[in-house]
Design an enzyme around this catalytic site. Structure first.
Site, mmCIF file in Angstrom:
data_model
loop_
_atom_site.group_PDB
_atom_site.id
_atom_site.type_symbol
_atom_site.label_atom_id
_atom_site.label_comp_id
_atom_site.label_asym_id
_atom_site.label_seq_id
_atom_site.Cartn_x
_atom_site.Cartn_y
_atom_site.Cartn_z
ATOM 1 N N LYS A 190 -1.309 -4.419 -6.938
ATOM 2 C CA LYS A 190 -1.160 -5.359 -8.046
ATOM 3 C C LYS A 190 -1.529 -6.775 -7.620
ATOM 4 O O LYS A 190 -2.099 -7.539 -8.414
ATOM 5 C CB LYS A 190 0.283 -5.311 -8.563
ATOM 6 C CG LYS A 190 0.646 -3.977 -9.228
ATOM 7 C CD LYS A 190 2.085 -3.955 -9.695
ATOM 8 C CE LYS A 190 2.414 -2.616 -10.373
ATOM 9 N NZ LYS A 190 3.813 -2.545 -10.822
ATOM 10 N N SER A 196 7.326 -0.952 -15.190
ATOM 11 C CA SER A 196 7.124 -2.239 -14.530
ATOM 12 C C SER A 196 6.607 -3.326 -15.459
ATOM 13 O O SER A 196 6.480 -4.476 -15.035
ATOM 14 C CB SER A 196 6.144 -2.074 -13.365
ATOM 15 O OG SER A 196 4.882 -1.656 -13.829
#
Length: 1087
Positions: free
Chosen positions: A1000, A957
């Protein structure tokens, strides 16, 4: 005077020898006799006389005498026609046991047979001075058995080390010898008629060996022993058991250890033997013996040359055994009538009498010893009495050795009395323990006998039936109250019938009884009344937990279905989230909201399948699995079972527990769950299973497919504030004893704790810090007002004061439990003390450092202003989300001749390293396509790093973050520090879906980000995020990296980007280029 005739010369020689054989004053015969006695070997001087045949002198058991020498002529026809034969010795497994192994005293000089025996156990076949008819009488005497004689001097013997305790003269001892060399040497010594060894005690009690390698290994004083019997012992390691009879004390003067040179050993042995021979006193002899001795000596010298001296232990040198030179130890003279000796002797006898009354084992030994002494008086020989006392006592090896070494009679008696007294004390203590145990056993036997009588009386009166019948009735009564399925009912009847026909004393009886006990404790058909009230459930869940909307909505759905159907089937929920977010505690709240029984067990590190499915009944101590145990504890078929840490389940040689959970957590299979112990199907479809995990990566895919996943992300600052105010602060205040005290933790202090001390996703660390604040406040209060305001006497109850008083008398170490521990403890020793109302404590943001120390996190983000090459990414961890910065720098100065390269650091794993390479290749493609004049990547050597190198990093990611960092360095442009991004990048620039967007986002908000770039495939996840998490943050979904580029580099001037590094990478003049090449070559050579 010379005799010509051989017959006459032989006759005269035999006559002379018979006259002087009892008169050893002649130097020749004295030396020959001594050597025969000491060495057990044919006397060399006697072999020089033809008429006297040589013999092997021996002290072994009775043997037939040997045949005469071939050189000698018989003087009778009977001797010539019937020669004697020497019998062969037996094999090594021999026995030299005699009826009386005690030393045989030397006979009188007038006895011819005794003299021969004393000379060495052998005899001469020659005449003893008789003729005519006396020859037959002499031959009859020669054919008699010879008696064993223990040599008075034996200067060199084979040494055997003895462990644990020394040997005392006059008392048998059996030893085990495992060394094959020593075993063979003992066999040959017995065969040669020399069964003598020296026994010495090892200094090291733990040592176990059969040879002595150094004189320091053993004590120098030991005993001279005779081997009375020896026989092999069969086993894993062949060995030999030898029975020793010690004769006297000896002292080791020197040691010939195994493998010593033969010359050195022979020299030492010869010196010791010659010294012993020269020290032998000479006896008075008759006048005529001198003449014959001289005559025989002269003839012997003429007959044969001088022979080498014979060593008695020379045959042992071929074995790796220990040989020692020894000397006899004589007792110091003592007066038997001495008051001290008589007093010590009497005391030893009295102690023996006391021991005999207590320990019956000593009775036989003392009786045997008393019978072997002078009639009715064991005190006549104090030395023997002292040795007997030490030999029969189990004292310390050093004490027993001291008694052995004592040559002074008073000293020996005193030391023997010391070890004997310790034996008496040990016997008294043993007797006391034995009586205590015996009294307890008798008490139990009496109680058992009375109970059996009482049972018989009650049975006769009809008051009580037999125990087994009552047990069967109890099982039947329990089964009638349960709704057992038909299959279970059938098994129950079979086992009950088996129990009725088994005797209670049989081992199968207890196995069957335990099985029926478990079978009737399962709540067959019993269910608790569930509460399907929506408002009740909401109130309970909100009371215990703040937030967790997804979990609460799922529970409310479960309740709504149950309300409409009237019942619900069991479900399998799995809550996944970082530590400290309330996964385990919410399971208990769900059970309280549904009015279900609650049972929790952890499978973290579990490696045994039997913990899930139970043991077979064939094993001793077998038990059902944890699920059956949960049903027994909850006594309902529909409890809530929380299986904790399902992602940390192990796997061992007892099986794979995660595979066993497949049947348990499958709604299609758990309606007939089969436990190994019960071996009957159990319906678990009504059970609500709730599992917890920190991550799904380690959960097997088949098991993960059977569970409904509920993700619990971390808490944001607002949620942490609400949790701290509602739950954590009040609980910590009460736990610290400040419930009613005026101690206030201000809101700004909690905010400071959240931002500067506790940035993790959960609230567990926040709870610890708040508890620390209140503990510090409690300490400050006591220190400020003084302990006089809170006296210790008011806190103690009456029972507590008594216990404290008893404890003050106890002086034992804290590691040892005192005997008066019952008096030093009580149930309620103290009561709580109330803080005075005049105390006021206020904890604010300004004085928070006094309670928890300086802040751990000093800023919201790592960079307030990011330099070129630094981009903020987002990562998911087990603790929640975290901001992950990617840094890129130039390693070398750019010039025309510099070469490109990429270095990666930061504890990156394999997947992340691939993402780095993809981002590097894609960044070079972007410059080549959009800014062809920018030759940065063709000459730049770049170092890419991810901070916090101690933490392993993996995952795809961070792809767009790495590409942005590299392009920022290539374009020499700073990025906005409030922009965070996450997304997987392909080499064509496609941005792919990622996981953990909620975590996140929370991390980005904590780090002060205002914009988040994420893949468009995660747009649905973004829409589901609560508004309080998204507050103040803008989301930017993207499909391709071009969209990311336009966000992070909004106003890039193409002309400026193309000409950015043109001057730096300009091709130098030819002279300058050649000089640079030469410099580079020289640098290369020097390096």
């Amino acid at each position: 005077m010379v005799f010509r005739s051989p017959l006459l010369r032989a006759s005269v020689s035999r006559t002379a020898y018979s006259l002087i054989r009892h008169s050893p004053s002649s130097p020749l015969l004295l030396r020959a006799s001594a050597r025969c006695r000491y060495e057990r070997h044919p006397c060399p001087s006697l072999r020089a006389t033809p008429a006297i045949s040589s013999r092997t002198f021996s002290s072994s058991t009775a043997r037939w005498k040997e045949k005469p020498n071939k050189d000698s002529k018989p003087d009778t026809e009977e001797a010539e026609s019937k020669p004697e034969k020497e019998p062969e010795l037996s094999e090594p497994a021999v026995s030299t046991k005699t009826k009386n192994p005690d030393p045989i005293p030397p006979p009188r000089s007038g006895d011819a047979k005794g003299g021969a025996a004393a000379a060495g156990g052998g005899g001469s076949e020659g005449s003893s001075g008789e003729s005519g008819s006396g020859g037959k009488k002499r031959k009859s005497a020669d054919r008699s058995l010879s008696k064993p004689v223990v040599p008075e001097v034996y200067p060199q013997v084979m040494a055997i080390p003895i462990a644990k305790r020394p040997l005392f003269p006059g008392f048998y001892k059996a030893i085990t010898i495992r060394n094959p060399e020593v075993t063979q040497a003992i066999y040959e010594a017995i065969k040669r008629g020399q069964p003598y060894i020296g026994a010495f005690l090892l200094r090291d009690e733990a040592a176990d060996k059969d040879v002595i390698e150094s004189m320091d290994d053993v004590y120098e004083v030991g005993t001279f022993c005779q081997i009375t019997s020896a026989f092999p012992v069969q086993g894993e390691e062949p060995s030999m058991t030898a029975v020793l009879y010690p004769h006297r004390r000896i002292r080791m003067t020197s040691l010939i250890p195994p493998n010593q040179k033969e010359g050195e050993a022979a020299a030492k042995a010869e010196v010791v033997i010659e010294d012993a021979l020269q020290s032998k006193p000479e006896k008075e002899v008759e006048d005529k013996g001198d003449v014959v001795a001289s005559f025989e000596e002269a003839e012997a010298k003429d007959a044969e040359p001088k022979q080498a001296q014979y060593e008695p232990t020379s045959f042992l040198k071929k074995y790796n055994v220990s040989l020692v030179n020894v000397e006899n130890l004589a007792e110091e003279p003592h007066d038997k009538k001495s008051p001290t000796v008589r007093a010590l002797t009497s005391e030893i006898v009295n102690v023996f009498k006391d021991i005999v009354h207590i320990n019956h084992i000593f009775r036989d030994q003392v009786s045997t010893f008393a019978m072997s002494q002078n009639p009715g008086n064991v005190g006549e020989d104090p030395a023997k009495l002292a040795d007997f006392a030490a030999a029969t006592s189990s004292g310390e090896p050093q004490e027993l050795q001291d008694a052995l070494e004592a040559l002074n009679m008073e000293d020996r008696l005193h030391k023997a009395l010391l070890v004997l007294k310790k034996e008496l004390m040990n016997a008294q203590l043993q007797s006391k323990i034995s009586k205590d145990v015996e009294s307890k056993i008798q008490k139990r036997q009496r109680e058992y006998w009375l109970m059996e009588q009482m049972k018989g009386i009650r049975r006769e009166l009809g008051i009580e039936s037999d125990g087994k019948d009552k047990l069967i009735e109890t099982f039947k009564e329990k089964a009638n109250n349960l709704a057992m399925p038909e299959a279970v009912k059938k098994v129950f009847d079979e086992e009950l019938n088996k129990l009725a026909h088994i005797e209670p004393a049989a081992s199968e009886f207890n196995v069957t009884r335990n099985y029926l006990d478990w079978l009737t404790q399962i709540p067959w058909g019993q269910r608790s009344a569930e509460n399907f009230g929506i408002k009740h459930a909401m109130g309970v869940l909100d009371e215990d937990h703040y937030g967790l909307k997804d979990v609460k909505d799922r529970i409310l759905e479960f309740i709504a279905v149950g309300k409409l159907r009237g019942t619900v089937e069991g479900k399998i929920l799995c809550m996944v989230g970082p530590p400290g977010v309330g996964k385990t505690s919410i399971g208990k709240s769900i059970a309280r909201a549904l009015n279900r029984q609650y049972y929790r067990f952890s499978v973290g590190g579990l490696t045994d399948v039997a913990e899930i499915k139970g043991h077979r009944r064939t094993y001793v101590g077998a038990l059902p699995g944890r699920i059956i145990q949960a049903l027994k504890k909850c006594q309902t078929e529909n409890p809530l079972i929380l299986i904790d840490e399902v992602d940390k389940i192990g796997r061992g040689h007892q099986g794979d527990p995660s595979s066993a959970l497949l049947e348990l957590l499958d709604p299609e299979q758990n309606n007939s769950f089969l436990d190994h112990y019960l071996d009957v199907p159990v319906d678990l479809s009504k059970v609500l299973f709730v599992c917890t995990a920190n991550m799904t990566d380690t959960i097997p895919r088949p098991l993960l497919d059977r569970m409904e996943m509920l993700e619990l992300s971390g808490y944001v600052a607002d949620e942490k504030m609400a949790i701290a105010e509602r739950y954590l602060a009040p609980a910590a205040k009460e736990l610290s004893g400040l419930k009613d005290a005026d101690v206030m933790l201000e809101k700004d202090a909690i905010t400071e704790l959240i931002n500067k001390y506790c940035r993790e996703s959960g609230v567990r660390n926040l709870k610890k810090q708040i508890e620390k604040v209140y503990r510090k406040a409690a300490l400050k209060i006591i220190q400020d007002i003084g302990e006089e305001a809170l006296p210790e006497e008011e806190a103690l109850t009456v029972e507590g004061k008594a216990a404290a008083e008893e404890s003050s008398k106890d002086t034992t170490d804290v590691k040892t439990t005192p005997e008066t521990i019952a008096k030093e403890t009580t149930q309620t020793p103290r009561v709580a003390l109330k803080v005075p109302g005049s105390v006021h404590v206020q904890i604010t943001k300004d004085n928070l450092k006094d309670y928890v120390g300086p802040p751990i996190f000093t800023s919201d983000r790592l960079y307030d202003t990011t330099p070129p090459g630094v981009a903020m990414g987002l990562a998911w961890t087990q603790m929640g989300g975290a901001a992950l910065y990617v840094e890129s720098i130039l390693e070398n100065a750019l010039n025309y001749s510099s070469r490109p390269g990429l270095e990666r650091t930061g504890n990156l794993k394999a997947v992340m390293k691939e993402s780095t390479q993809i981002a590097y290749s894609f960044s070079k493609g972007v410059l080549a396509r959009s800014f062809p004049g920018n030759k940065f990547f063709e000459h730049a050597r770049i170092h890419l790093h991810c901070p916090e190198g101690a933490v392993q990093k993996d995952g795809p990611s961070a792809g767009i973050t790495m590409a942005t960092s590299l392009l920022s360095l290539a374009l020499d442009r700073k990025l906005d520090p409030t922009i965070a991004m996450t997304g997987e990048l392909t080499v064509t620039g496609k941005v792919l879906r990622i996981g953990g967007l909620r975590e996140k986002t929370v991390a980005a908000r904590r780090a002060g980000a205002r914009t988040i770039i994420f893949p468009r495939d995660n747009e649905s996840d973004w829409m589901e995020l609560p508004e309080n998490i998204k507050e103040g943050i803008g989301g930017k979904p993207v499909d391709w990296y071009d969209e990311v580029f336009s966000i992070v580099f909004p106003d890039v001037d193409a002309e400026h980007a193309n000409s950015l590094w043109k001057e730096t990478l300009k091709k130098p003049a030819k002279e300058i280029r050649e000089k640079e090449e030469v410099d580079e070559a020289e640098d290369w050579r020097s390096s």
